[in-house]
Structure formats: structure tokens, C-alpha cells
Design a protein around this motif. Sequence first.
Motif, mmCIF file in Angstrom:
data_model
loop_
_atom_site.group_PDB
_atom_site.id
_atom_site.type_symbol
_atom_site.label_atom_id
_atom_site.label_comp_id
_atom_site.label_asym_id
_atom_site.label_seq_id
_atom_site.Cartn_x
_atom_site.Cartn_y
_atom_site.Cartn_z
ATOM 1 N N MET A 1 -1.485 -6.329 2.858
ATOM 2 C CA MET A 1 -1.911 -5.252 3.729
ATOM 3 C C MET A 1 -0.826 -4.201 3.898
ATOM 4 O O MET A 1 -1.110 -3.022 3.921
ATOM 5 C CB MET A 1 -2.310 -5.812 5.083
ATOM 6 C CG MET A 1 -2.671 -4.704 6.053
ATOM 7 S SD MET A 1 -3.148 -5.317 7.641
ATOM 8 C CE MET A 1 -2.001 -4.451 8.665
ATOM 9 N N SER A 2 0.426 -4.616 4.013
ATOM 10 C CA SER A 2 1.495 -3.647 4.275
ATOM 11 C C SER A 2 1.608 -2.615 3.148
ATOM 12 O O SER A 2 1.963 -1.473 3.399
ATOM 13 C CB SER A 2 2.823 -4.356 4.489
ATOM 14 O OG SER A 2 3.212 -5.037 3.312
ATOM 15 N N GLN A 3 1.272 -3.011 1.919
ATOM 16 C CA GLN A 3 1.310 -2.054 0.804
ATOM 17 C C GLN A 3 0.344 -0.897 1.080
ATOM 18 O O GLN A 3 0.688 0.259 0.927
ATOM 19 C CB GLN A 3 0.936 -2.742 -0.496
ATOM 20 C CG GLN A 3 0.700 -1.779 -1.639
ATOM 21 C CD GLN A 3 -0.066 -2.418 -2.785
ATOM 22 O OE1 GLN A 3 -0.252 -3.619 -2.813
ATOM 23 N NE2 GLN A 3 -0.511 -1.604 -3.711
ATOM 24 N N TYR A 4 -0.852 -1.213 1.489
ATOM 25 C CA TYR A 4 -1.852 -0.184 1.771
ATOM 26 C C TYR A 4 -1.449 0.624 2.996
ATOM 27 O O TYR A 4 -1.566 1.835 3.013
ATOM 28 C CB TYR A 4 -3.230 -0.807 1.990
ATOM 29 C CG TYR A 4 -3.704 -1.631 0.831
ATOM 30 C CD1 TYR A 4 -4.128 -1.028 -0.347
ATOM 31 C CD2 TYR A 4 -3.739 -3.017 0.919
ATOM 32 C CE1 TYR A 4 -4.572 -1.784 -1.412
ATOM 33 C CE2 TYR A 4 -4.180 -3.780 -0.150
ATOM 34 C CZ TYR A 4 -4.592 -3.160 -1.311
ATOM 35 O OH TYR A 4 -5.023 -3.908 -2.363
ATOM 36 N N ARG A 5 -1.007 -0.065 4.024
ATOM 37 C CA ARG A 5 -0.601 0.602 5.262
ATOM 38 C C ARG A 5 0.512 1.604 4.984
ATOM 39 O O ARG A 5 0.436 2.757 5.398
ATOM 40 C CB ARG A 5 -0.150 -0.438 6.288
ATOM 41 C CG ARG A 5 0.370 0.157 7.571
ATOM 42 C CD ARG A 5 0.858 -0.961 8.517
ATOM 43 N NE ARG A 5 1.619 -0.434 9.607
ATOM 44 C CZ ARG A 5 1.116 0.140 10.685
ATOM 45 N NH1 ARG A 5 -0.191 0.254 10.799
ATOM 46 N NH2 ARG A 5 1.896 0.593 11.633
ATOM 47 N N ASN A 6 1.525 1.169 4.277
ATOM 48 C CA ASN A 6 2.651 2.060 3.966
ATOM 49 C C ASN A 6 2.205 3.252 3.136
ATOM 50 O O ASN A 6 2.635 4.378 3.373
ATOM 51 C CB ASN A 6 3.761 1.291 3.255
ATOM 52 C CG ASN A 6 4.443 0.284 4.153
ATOM 53 O OD1 ASN A 6 4.385 0.383 5.375
ATOM 54 N ND2 ASN A 6 5.065 -0.715 3.562
ATOM 55 N N GLU A 7 1.348 3.003 2.166
ATOM 56 C CA GLU A 7 0.841 4.089 1.327
ATOM 57 C C GLU A 7 0.048 5.087 2.169
ATOM 58 O O GLU A 7 0.215 6.304 2.045
ATOM 59 C CB GLU A 7 -0.045 3.530 0.208
ATOM 60 C CG GLU A 7 -0.626 4.603 -0.696
ATOM 61 C CD GLU A 7 -1.533 4.035 -1.778
ATOM 62 O OE1 GLU A 7 -2.159 4.857 -2.488
ATOM 63 O OE2 GLU A 7 -1.635 2.803 -1.932
ATOM 64 N N LEU A 8 -0.832 4.589 3.024
ATOM 65 C CA LEU A 8 -1.642 5.467 3.871
ATOM 66 C C LEU A 8 -0.782 6.314 4.794
ATOM 67 O O LEU A 8 -0.999 7.522 4.935
ATOM 68 C CB LEU A 8 -2.630 4.626 4.690
ATOM 69 C CG LEU A 8 -3.790 4.029 3.907
ATOM 70 C CD1 LEU A 8 -4.446 2.894 4.691
ATOM 71 C CD2 LEU A 8 -4.810 5.100 3.558
ATOM 72 N N LEU A 9 0.206 5.694 5.419
ATOM 73 C CA LEU A 9 1.064 6.427 6.348
ATOM 74 C C LEU A 9 1.964 7.425 5.621
ATOM 75 O O LEU A 9 2.165 8.550 6.087
ATOM 76 C CB LEU A 9 1.893 5.452 7.184
ATOM 77 C CG LEU A 9 1.067 4.556 8.125
ATOM 78 C CD1 LEU A 9 1.964 3.532 8.809
ATOM 79 C CD2 LEU A 9 0.300 5.388 9.130
ATOM 80 N N ARG A 10 2.472 7.033 4.480
ATOM 81 C CA ARG A 10 3.314 7.934 3.680
ATOM 82 C C ARG A 10 2.497 9.142 3.201
ATOM 83 O O ARG A 10 2.937 10.290 3.287
ATOM 84 C CB ARG A 10 3.886 7.151 2.492
ATOM 85 C CG ARG A 10 5.013 7.800 1.746
ATOM 86 C CD ARG A 10 5.646 6.882 0.703
ATOM 87 N NE ARG A 10 4.683 6.159 -0.116
ATOM 88 C CZ ARG A 10 4.464 4.831 -0.067
ATOM 89 N NH1 ARG A 10 5.149 4.078 0.761
ATOM 90 N NH2 ARG A 10 3.577 4.260 -0.857
ATOM 91 N N ASN A 11 1.278 8.887 2.742
ATOM 92 C CA ASN A 11 0.423 9.977 2.279
ATOM 93 C C ASN A 11 -0.013 10.882 3.425
ATOM 94 O O ASN A 11 -0.156 12.096 3.234
ATOM 95 C CB ASN A 11 -0.791 9.422 1.543
ATOM 96 C CG ASN A 11 -0.431 8.853 0.187
ATOM 97 O OD1 ASN A 11 0.694 8.995 -0.286
ATOM 98 N ND2 ASN A 11 -1.375 8.192 -0.431
#
Length: 132
Positions: A1-11
Motif C-alpha cells: 500500500m505504501s508504494q501507491y500512497r507515496n506515488e499518489l501524494l508525490r504526484n
Amino acid sequence: MSQYRNELLRNAEKITRLHQRIKETFPFRGENNEKLKEWQEACRTFHQEYDKLAFPSGLEGAYERILDGDTYAMEAAICFLECRPYFFRSGYMFKDILRIANRAPLTPDQRTRYQKLRTAFEAYKASRTTTE
């Protein structure tokens, strides 16, 4: 989950920066051709990047991928709802994804996470109508 979360927040941060650049150049676009080109470039860049930044693997077709049971899209959708990234039009996306995820073939874990989010959102909406 953290991979998606980090990507979403970074984007979300990238979209916000790109949108801010449009706002910064907008008032000066009528001063001369150089300022107009700066504003046009800011607009072009924002629109060119938005789709791929707004949702993992692109916003275009994302809702269909969620409904079709695409594993990556379903998990990204739940993560989007959980971390609720803030950027231009993300509130509309949140409501769309919340509605669509209800009909998606989620895993049992995703369904549990979704129900928790849905309950919290319904409580939030109810609290807003009683205070207004």
C-alpha cells in the motif's frame, strides 16, 4: 500500500506545482509575447502531465479498469480514498472513485477498507448538514 500512497501524494504535489505555475503566469500573459508564451507553456505542461499524475497508470480509463477488476487499479483506488491526495479536481475524483469502488470486485481486505472509508465519509457528510 505504501508504494501507491507515496506515488499518489508525490504526484499530487507535482500537479499542485504545475497548477500553481498557471496561476503565477496568468496575470502577466497580456504584457508581451514572452509572458504569453510562459503562460501557454504552463498550461500545456499541466494538461500534458495531468492524466498520468492524477491516478496511477493514468486517469483516462481508470474507472473502467477499477470496475473490470484490474488488481493494480483497484488497490490504487482504495489507496486514493485512504490518503485523499489534494490537487486540482481531486475532490471530484474522490467522490467518483468512492461511488465506483462500491461496484468493483474488491478483495475482502479492500472491501473492509472501503467500508470503513464509506462509513467515515457518510458520517462527515451528516455532520456537515447538521452544522450548516
